[in-house]
Design a protein around this motif. Structure first.
Motif, PDB file in Angstrom:
ATOM      1  N   PHE A   1       0.822  -1.215   0.000  1.00  0.00           N
ATOM      2  CA  PHE A   1       0.000   0.000   0.000  1.00  0.00           C
ATOM      3  C   PHE A   1       0.855   1.264   0.000  1.00  0.00           C
ATOM      4  CE2 PHE A   1      -3.657  -2.675   1.322  1.00  0.00           C
ATOM      5  CZ  PHE A   1      -4.545  -2.257   0.348  1.00  0.00           C
ATOM      6  N   LEU A   2       1.954   1.255   0.718  1.00  0.00           N
ATOM      7  CA  LEU A   2       2.833   2.426   0.726  1.00  0.00           C
ATOM      8  C   LEU A   2       3.500   2.619  -0.639  1.00  0.00           C
ATOM      9  CD1 LEU A   2       4.367   2.062   4.292  1.00  0.00           C
ATOM     10  CD2 LEU A   2       2.836   3.890   3.504  1.00  0.00           C
ATOM     11  N   ALA A   3       3.888   1.539  -1.281  1.00  0.00           N
ATOM     12  CA  ALA A   3       4.516   1.639  -2.596  1.00  0.00           C
ATOM     13  C   ALA A   3       3.528   2.125  -3.657  1.00  0.00           C
ATOM     14  CB  ALA A   3       5.110   0.287  -3.005  1.00  0.00           C
ATOM     15  N   LEU A   4       2.290   1.661  -3.577  1.00  0.00           N
ATOM     16  CA  LEU A   4       1.278   2.036  -4.572  1.00  0.00           C
ATOM     17  C   LEU A   4       0.638   3.396  -4.321  1.00  0.00           C
ATOM     18  CD1 LEU A   4      -0.692  -1.301  -5.120  1.00  0.00           C
ATOM     19  CD2 LEU A   4       0.768  -0.119  -6.766  1.00  0.00           C
ATOM     20  N   ARG A   5       0.815   3.955  -3.144  1.00  0.00           N
ATOM     21  CA  ARG A   5       0.109   5.169  -2.743  1.00  0.00           C
ATOM     22  C   ARG A   5       0.152   6.297  -3.780  1.00  0.00           C
ATOM     23  NH1 ARG A   5       1.940   9.606   0.135  1.00  0.00           N
ATOM     24  NH2 ARG A   5       0.267  10.899   0.901  1.00  0.00           N
ATOM     25  N   PRO A   6       1.319   6.688  -4.300  1.00  0.00           N
ATOM     26  CA  PRO A   6       1.315   7.795  -5.271  1.00  0.00           C
ATOM     27  C   PRO A   6       0.476   7.492  -6.520  1.00  0.00           C
ATOM     28  CG  PRO A   6       3.542   7.397  -4.484  1.00  0.00           C
ATOM     29  CD  PRO A   6       2.692   6.270  -3.975  1.00  0.00           C
ATOM     30  N   LYS A   7       0.558   6.280  -7.027  1.00  0.00           N
ATOM     31  CA  LYS A   7      -0.213   5.912  -8.226  1.00  0.00           C
ATOM     32  C   LYS A   7      -1.699   5.813  -7.910  1.00  0.00           C
ATOM     33  CE  LYS A   7       3.164   5.648 -11.131  1.00  0.00           C
ATOM     34  NZ  LYS A   7       3.317   6.640 -12.178  1.00  0.00           N
ATOM     35  N   LEU A   8      -2.028   5.297  -6.736  1.00  0.00           N
ATOM     36  CA  LEU A   8      -3.438   5.245  -6.347  1.00  0.00           C
ATOM     37  C   LEU A   8      -4.013   6.655  -6.209  1.00  0.00           C
ATOM     38  CD1 LEU A   8      -3.355   2.361  -3.707  1.00  0.00           C
ATOM     39  CD2 LEU A   8      -4.449   2.284  -5.970  1.00  0.00           C
ATOM     40  N   ASN A   9      -3.234   7.560  -5.624  1.00  0.00           N
ATOM     41  CA  ASN A   9      -3.695   8.944  -5.484  1.00  0.00           C
ATOM     42  C   ASN A   9      -3.880   9.617  -6.843  1.00  0.00           C
ATOM     43  OD1 ASN A   9      -3.849   8.770  -2.710  1.00  0.00           O
ATOM     44  ND2 ASN A   9      -1.898   9.798  -2.344  1.00  0.00           N
ATOM     45  N   GLU A  10      -2.959   9.354  -7.772  1.00  0.00           N
ATOM     46  CA  GLU A  10      -3.099   9.905  -9.133  1.00  0.00           C
ATOM     47  C   GLU A  10      -4.367   9.388  -9.786  1.00  0.00           C
ATOM     48  OE1 GLU A  10       0.272   9.093 -11.655  1.00  0.00           O
ATOM     49  OE2 GLU A  10       1.682   9.882 -10.171  1.00  0.00           O
ATOM     50  N   LEU A  11      -4.595   8.100  -9.668  1.00  0.00           N
ATOM     51  CA  LEU A  11      -5.778   7.481 -10.260  1.00  0.00           C
ATOM     52  C   LEU A  11      -7.057   8.028  -9.627  1.00  0.00           C
ATOM     53  CD1 LEU A  11      -6.378   5.319 -12.376  1.00  0.00           C
ATOM     54  CD2 LEU A  11      -6.295   3.627 -10.554  1.00  0.00           C
ATOM     55  N   ALA A  12      -7.054   8.164  -8.316  1.00  0.00           N
ATOM     56  CA  ALA A  12      -8.229   8.703  -7.625  1.00  0.00           C
ATOM     57  C   ALA A  12      -8.508  10.143  -8.053  1.00  0.00           C
ATOM     58  CB  ALA A  12      -8.028   8.629  -6.116  1.00  0.00           C
ATOM     59  N   ALA A  13      -7.457  10.930  -8.233  1.00  0.00           N
ATOM     60  CA  ALA A  13      -7.635  12.320  -8.670  1.00  0.00           C
ATOM     61  C   ALA A  13      -8.263  12.362 -10.067  1.00  0.00           C
ATOM     62  CB  ALA A  13      -6.300  13.051  -8.663  1.00  0.00           C
ATOM     63  N   ARG A  14      -7.856  11.441 -10.917  1.00  0.00           N
ATOM     64  CA  ARG A  14      -8.400  11.391 -12.278  1.00  0.00           C
ATOM     65  C   ARG A  14      -9.914  11.156 -12.260  1.00  0.00           C
ATOM     66  NH1 ARG A  14      -6.246   6.711 -15.793  1.00  0.00           N
ATOM     67  NH2 ARG A  14      -4.348   7.345 -14.741  1.00  0.00           N
ATOM     68  N   TYR A  15     -10.394  10.415 -11.268  1.00  0.00           N
ATOM     69  CA  TYR A  15     -11.820  10.104 -11.165  1.00  0.00           C
ATOM     70  C   TYR A  15     -12.530  10.910 -10.082  1.00  0.00           C
ATOM     71  CZ  TYR A  15     -10.911   6.254 -14.316  1.00  0.00           C
ATOM     72  OH  TYR A  15     -10.557   5.509 -15.419  1.00  0.00           O
ATOM     73  N   ASP A  16     -11.878  11.927  -9.554  1.00  0.00           N
ATOM     74  CA  ASP A  16     -12.437  12.748  -8.469  1.00  0.00           C
ATOM     75  C   ASP A  16     -12.910  11.889  -7.288  1.00  0.00           C
ATOM     76  OD1 ASP A  16     -12.030  15.193  -9.802  1.00  0.00           O
ATOM     77  OD2 ASP A  16     -13.890  14.914 -10.953  1.00  0.00           O
ATOM     78  N   LEU A  17     -12.067  10.949  -6.890  1.00  0.00           N
ATOM     79  CA  LEU A  17     -12.413  10.031  -5.804  1.00  0.00           C
ATOM     80  C   LEU A  17     -11.384  10.049  -4.681  1.00  0.00           C
ATOM     81  CD1 LEU A  17     -13.432   6.933  -7.975  1.00  0.00           C
ATOM     82  CD2 LEU A  17     -14.976   8.501  -6.775  1.00  0.00           C
ATOM     83  N   GLY A  18     -10.602  11.083  -4.603  1.00  0.00           N
ATOM     84  CA  GLY A  18      -9.506  11.111  -3.649  1.00  0.00           C
ATOM     85  C   GLY A  18      -9.931  10.999  -2.202  1.00  0.00           C
ATOM     86  N   VAL A  19      -9.024  10.463  -1.405  1.00  0.00           N
ATOM     87  CA  VAL A  19      -9.175  10.374   0.044  1.00  0.00           C
ATOM     88  C   VAL A  19      -8.058  11.234   0.632  1.00  0.00           C
ATOM     89  CG1 VAL A  19      -9.085   8.852   2.050  1.00  0.00           C
ATOM     90  CG2 VAL A  19     -10.141   8.039  -0.076  1.00  0.00           C
ATOM     91  N   SER A  20      -8.411  12.169   1.485  1.00  0.00           N
ATOM     92  CA  SER A  20      -7.409  13.086   2.030  1.00  0.00           C
ATOM     93  C   SER A  20      -6.617  12.447   3.168  1.00  0.00           C
ATOM     94  CB  SER A  20      -8.083  14.362   2.539  1.00  0.00           C
ATOM     95  OG  SER A  20      -8.810  14.083   3.722  1.00  0.00           O
TER      96      SER A  20
ATOM     97  N   THR B   1     -12.002   2.863  -2.394  1.00  0.00           N
ATOM     98  CA  THR B   1     -12.871   3.795  -3.121  1.00  0.00           C
ATOM     99  C   THR B   1     -12.804   3.533  -4.624  1.00  0.00           C
ATOM    100  OG1 THR B   1     -12.611   5.478  -1.403  1.00  0.00           O
ATOM    101  CG2 THR B   1     -13.328   6.248  -3.563  1.00  0.00           C
ATOM    102  N   LEU B   2     -11.589   3.318  -5.136  1.00  0.00           N
ATOM    103  CA  LEU B   2     -11.424   3.031  -6.566  1.00  0.00           C
ATOM    104  C   LEU B   2     -12.052   1.688  -6.932  1.00  0.00           C
ATOM    105  CD1 LEU B   2      -7.723   4.215  -6.932  1.00  0.00           C
ATOM    106  CD2 LEU B   2      -9.712   5.248  -8.079  1.00  0.00           C
ATOM    107  N   ARG B   3     -11.863   0.711  -6.078  1.00  0.00           N
ATOM    108  CA  ARG B   3     -12.401  -0.627  -6.330  1.00  0.00           C
ATOM    109  C   ARG B   3     -13.928  -0.622  -6.330  1.00  0.00           C
ATOM    110  NH1 ARG B   3     -11.648  -3.891  -1.569  1.00  0.00           N
ATOM    111  NH2 ARG B   3     -13.576  -2.822  -1.101  1.00  0.00           N
TER     112      ARG B   3
END
Length: 173
Positions: free
Chosen positions: A74-93, A123-125
């Motif tokens: 989860f720590l390794a994927l965090r930046p990519k997950l955040n980018e993906l969430a931003a693309r879909y307006d689904l971010g978690v702060s 959220t993405l899932r």
């Protein structure tokens, strides 16, 4: 001549032993110092970060079985997950993640990051618009894990735990 042959065999044997030790321990590159838990793209996760995240999450949700492998991934994927969430307006702060760790008096940055990554993953899932993109990310991610935390093969962890949503998002976030 016999003396040289024995020395050559011993040298070759020692070199083979050293090579085998490196292969078995997963040493090489960034993993050789034992302080690196995972790398993915430009992200490097340390073993200290993994330990901090596991400690914090275990205080809040001990029944989840959150382990070092999950934290490293989860720590390794965090930046990519955040980018993906931003693309879909689904971010978690980070504030939402910190709130999920509220029972912990002074959560570590790694704990907050791991929770944010997990909540973002969930959220993405759970959103039909982003499911395909998330599946593509997981299938294509080339995470290098320190063998201490298992192995990753494009598509998910190979050994031990599973990449799952181990922390439920609160309904008031």
């Amino acid at each position: 001549m016999l003396r040289t042959t024995r020395r050559s065999r011993r040298t070759a044997g020692l070199a083979l032993l050293a090579g085998a030790t490196l292969a078995v321990s997963g040493c090489g590159g960034l993993m050789s110092d034992g302080r690196t838990a995972a790398t993915y793209g430009d992200t490097t996760v340390t073993t200290a970060q993994v330990q901090d995240a596991v400690k914090d999450v275990s205080r809040v949700a001990p029944q989840t079985g959150f382990d070092g492998q999950s934290a490293a991934i989860f720590l390794a994927l965090r930046p990519k997950l955040n980018e993906l969430a931003a693309r879909y307006d689904l971010g978690v702060s980070r504030d939402q993640a910190e709130k999920a760790l509220q029972p912990v008096a002074d959560p570590s940055n790694a704990g907050i990051d791991a929770v944010q990554s997990n909540l973002t993953f969930g959220t993405l899932r759970d959103n039909p618009r982003s499911q395909t993109a998330l599946a593509t990310l997981v299938r294509s991610a080339d995470i290098k894990l320190n063998p201490r935390y298992g192995r990753w093969s494009k598509g998910g962890p190979v050994e031990a735990g599973k990449l799952n949503n181990w922390l439920k998002q609160s309904s008031d976030s």
